[in-house]
Design a protein around this motif. Sequence first.
Motif, PDB file in Angstrom:
ATOM      1  N   ALA A  35       0.820  -1.222   0.000  1.00 61.27           N
ATOM      2  CA  ALA A  35       0.000   0.000   0.000  1.00 61.27           C
ATOM      3  C   ALA A  35       0.850   1.267   0.000  1.00 61.27           C
ATOM      4  O   ALA A  35       0.451   2.291   0.547  1.00 61.27           O
ATOM      5  CB  ALA A  35      -0.960  -0.009   1.195  1.00 61.27           C
ATOM      6  N   GLU A  36       2.003   1.201  -0.634  1.00 57.79           N
ATOM      7  CA  GLU A  36       2.882   2.368  -0.720  1.00 57.79           C
ATOM      8  C   GLU A  36       2.542   3.199  -1.959  1.00 57.79           C
ATOM      9  O   GLU A  36       2.313   2.653  -3.039  1.00 57.79           O
ATOM     10  CB  GLU A  36       4.351   1.928  -0.782  1.00 57.79           C
ATOM     11  N   GLY A  37       2.513   4.497  -1.810  1.00 54.93           N
ATOM     12  CA  GLY A  37       2.269   5.402  -2.923  1.00 54.93           C
ATOM     13  C   GLY A  37       0.803   5.644  -3.215  1.00 54.93           C
ATOM     14  O   GLY A  37       0.460   6.319  -4.197  1.00 54.93           O
ATOM     15  N   ILE A  38      -0.101   5.120  -2.394  1.00 58.53           N
ATOM     16  CA  ILE A  38      -1.539   5.229  -2.675  1.00 58.53           C
ATOM     17  C   ILE A  38      -2.014   6.675  -2.575  1.00 58.53           C
ATOM     18  O   ILE A  38      -2.727   7.177  -3.452  1.00 58.53           O
ATOM     19  CB  ILE A  38      -2.352   4.330  -1.720  1.00 58.53           C
ATOM     20  N   ASP A  39      -1.616   7.372  -1.513  1.00 55.44           N
ATOM     21  CA  ASP A  39      -2.043   8.770  -1.360  1.00 55.44           C
ATOM     22  C   ASP A  39      -1.500   9.651  -2.482  1.00 55.44           C
ATOM     23  O   ASP A  39      -2.209  10.517  -3.009  1.00 55.44           O
ATOM     24  CB  ASP A  39      -1.593   9.316   0.000  1.00 55.44           C
ATOM     25  N   ALA A  40      -0.245   9.445  -2.844  1.00 54.16           N
ATOM     26  CA  ALA A  40       0.346  10.221  -3.947  1.00 54.16           C
ATOM     27  C   ALA A  40      -0.393   9.946  -5.249  1.00 54.16           C
ATOM     28  O   ALA A  40      -0.622  10.850  -6.066  1.00 54.16           O
ATOM     29  CB  ALA A  40       1.826   9.880  -4.086  1.00 54.16           C
ATOM     30  N   LEU A  41      -0.792   8.694  -5.458  1.00 50.96           N
ATOM     31  CA  LEU A  41      -1.532   8.336  -6.668  1.00 50.96           C
ATOM     32  C   LEU A  41      -2.893   9.024  -6.705  1.00 50.96           C
ATOM     33  O   LEU A  41      -3.290   9.600  -7.728  1.00 50.96           O
ATOM     34  CB  LEU A  41      -1.715   6.809  -6.725  1.00 50.96           C
ATOM     35  N   LEU A  42      -3.606   8.988  -5.577  1.00 53.08           N
ATOM     36  CA  LEU A  42      -4.922   9.620  -5.519  1.00 53.08           C
ATOM     37  C   LEU A  42      -4.822  11.136  -5.685  1.00 53.08           C
ATOM     38  O   LEU A  42      -5.704  11.767  -6.281  1.00 53.08           O
ATOM     39  CB  LEU A  42      -5.615   9.270  -4.199  1.00 53.08           C
ATOM     40  N   GLU A  43      -3.749  11.720  -5.175  1.00 49.61           N
ATOM     41  CA  GLU A  43      -3.516  13.160  -5.346  1.00 49.61           C
ATOM     42  C   GLU A  43      -3.418  13.506  -6.835  1.00 49.61           C
ATOM     43  O   GLU A  43      -4.036  14.470  -7.306  1.00 49.61           O
ATOM     44  CB  GLU A  43      -2.228  13.559  -4.626  1.00 49.61           C
ATOM     45  N   GLU A  44      -2.664  12.704  -7.586  1.00 44.69           N
ATOM     46  CA  GLU A  44      -2.514  12.936  -9.024  1.00 44.69           C
ATOM     47  C   GLU A  44      -3.819  12.673  -9.767  1.00 44.69           C
ATOM     48  O   GLU A  44      -4.155  13.376 -10.730  1.00 44.69           O
ATOM     49  CB  GLU A  44      -1.410  12.050  -9.598  1.00 44.69           C
ATOM     50  N   VAL A  45      -4.557  11.663  -9.329  1.00 44.84           N
ATOM     51  CA  VAL A  45      -5.837  11.338  -9.968  1.00 44.84           C
ATOM     52  C   VAL A  45      -6.804  12.512  -9.841  1.00 44.84           C
ATOM     53  O   VAL A  45      -7.441  12.925 -10.823  1.00 44.84           O
ATOM     54  CB  VAL A  45      -6.450  10.063  -9.332  1.00 44.84           C
TER      55      VAL A  45
END
Length: 675
Positions: free
Chosen positions: A151-161
């Motif tokens: 579950a690494e990078g999930i918040d960063a991914l959602l931020e970009e989404v």
Amino acid sequence: MEKKKITIALAGNPNVGKTTLFNAITGARQHVGNWPGVTVEKKTGKRTYKDTEIEVVDLPGTYSLTAYSIDEVVARDYVVEEKPDVVVQIVDATNLERNLYLTTQLMELGSRVVIALNMWDLAESRGDEIDTRKMEDFLEIPVVKTVANRAEGIDALLEEVVREADKGEHHEHEVSYGDDIEKKIIELEKIVGKDSALSGKYPVRWLSVKLLDGDENILEKIEGSSVATQVNSVLSTIKKEDYEAAMAEKRYETINTVLPQVCVKCIKGVTFSDMIDRAVTNKYLGIPIFLAMMWAAFEVTFTVATPLMEFVDMFFGWLAGVVAGSITNPVLGSLLGDGIVAGVGAVMIFLPNILLLFLMISLLEDSGYMARAAFVMDKLMYKIGLNGRSFIPLLMGFGCNVPAIMATRTIEDEKDRLVTILVNPFISCGARLPVYLMLAGAFFGRQAGSVIFGIYILGIIVAILSAKLIRGTVLKGKPSPFIMELPPYRLPTLKASAIHMWEKGSIYLKKAGTIILAGVVFVWLLSAIPAPGVDAAFASEEILGTEDSLIGVLGHIIEPLVAPLGFDWKVAVALVFGFIAKEIVIGSMGVLYGTGEDEDALAEILTAGAMNPLTALGLMVFTLLYVPCIACVGVVKKETGSWKWTLFMVAYGTTLAWIAAFLIYRIGTAIGWGL
């Protein structure tokens, strides 16, 4: 303040960690159903990120937007027709070239794309150095590093989404296909643009590219349009195969222009996965290793689950006694205690075994080994008239034959697909496991695990021989070639494997609370109603589960059919009700032999003379091979669209079951084994 709502689609090649990422984003807020009009599984979930409510749709795996299998059509049509706000493409960081092919097609379509560069840790551990900033500049797409299983990078991914969804104007990126192809694209653009229904719904250049690509699905859409004649006139002047190959080559040229500049140190040498594969995919060692893996899984399942089974058994025994003893009305007490609690309890006893088996299989799947198993089995599968792709649905049958049969939609060749559907019920599903566990535990002691393993192997052998027979007679033809990309090995996480285990195990629990509950109650009712002419009270002790009940009459009508196999009327009735759900076989036997959910008491009665090892083994084999459950029969009808093939499957399997059980009983009796 009302939250913003956006929809994102997770797209990517098979085996890139797409489902793991979906689980990491959505957690427990998931819903599983089917896509409209097809039985391909549809997973949706929700996640709130800051002030945005995100609906997440997990698309079936696909290598490109030129659709061949049903899974690929579903994935492509969702992106094209539904137009999600953002497409998150999960890219395997260890295999950029192959994965970026889909990226080029999403770019051409004009989709808003965010790349989740997954398994970044594996790429880094083998020495790869990927410059994500340059990658973003070249592709003009946000790139986020993720490790889905942690579950690494999930918040960063959602931020970009969220940021990508909020952007204004967006345009598609073009791949240059060379002068000759570009002239044809422009010619088709002018023609397709005249049809407002098409041009208003799809990017005109993308349609033109897909037409030259030979995409059958797009060709079908054009056939019903006002420009069909003109389009076909243009297409008649080219060789579609040559154009398709040339366009694929141009896409890879584009990718290979970008790769050296973003991947400054990508190791192409021998990897850890390669070293393991030298053993597990070896033509001599591959199959023995696979069999050893499966045997170990069954041994662990049987050994570890035993104390848990005893606990569940004690709980339901206590609960049945409390329920029956606390109700003054003896009929109602018997229904609730001996019927409902005892019947469902007889099935729930085996839940630890089933969950453990699903966990073992999930660990093998998540590690990347199961893809190797399909590769290893391809040569054997080809010899029986199938290809390696058929092996995956067959393997899924160990969990449940229903989703396994649905999974055949990934098989492109119709004959391969039909044969795989017809033989899939011979793969022993989790619902049959309670029958094996009870009988093997009662009659084979320490060898129980090996006997159960042998039953599973028998199912595989029967499936293989049946496929060979069907392919050589009613469905003649050579299997289609099998191409499969082997994912890198990964250390499976307990959390991800536990989620997969629960997804499959919850199906069993739902059945226990619905179909199985209804089945055992129905069996109890028939066993409690006196037969015509019998002077006795409803649900009285002299009637309940005896030959003087309605179920006794039914059993004696059927008994002549199974008597040559060594089965009595009670076993005959249990097998009939096993058509509703195989788990009901044990629940029915508990009711009919008067032991309720007490597995030990049932085992004592059976070993005391009601059965012998021969009839127990025959019953296990019969349960393996005869007509599958009603849900399985229903999905075979839906997937084949034919009652002819459905009835063939039912008749063939039941006949085979009778012959096999007959031979076991008669030959065993003749040599004096197990008597």
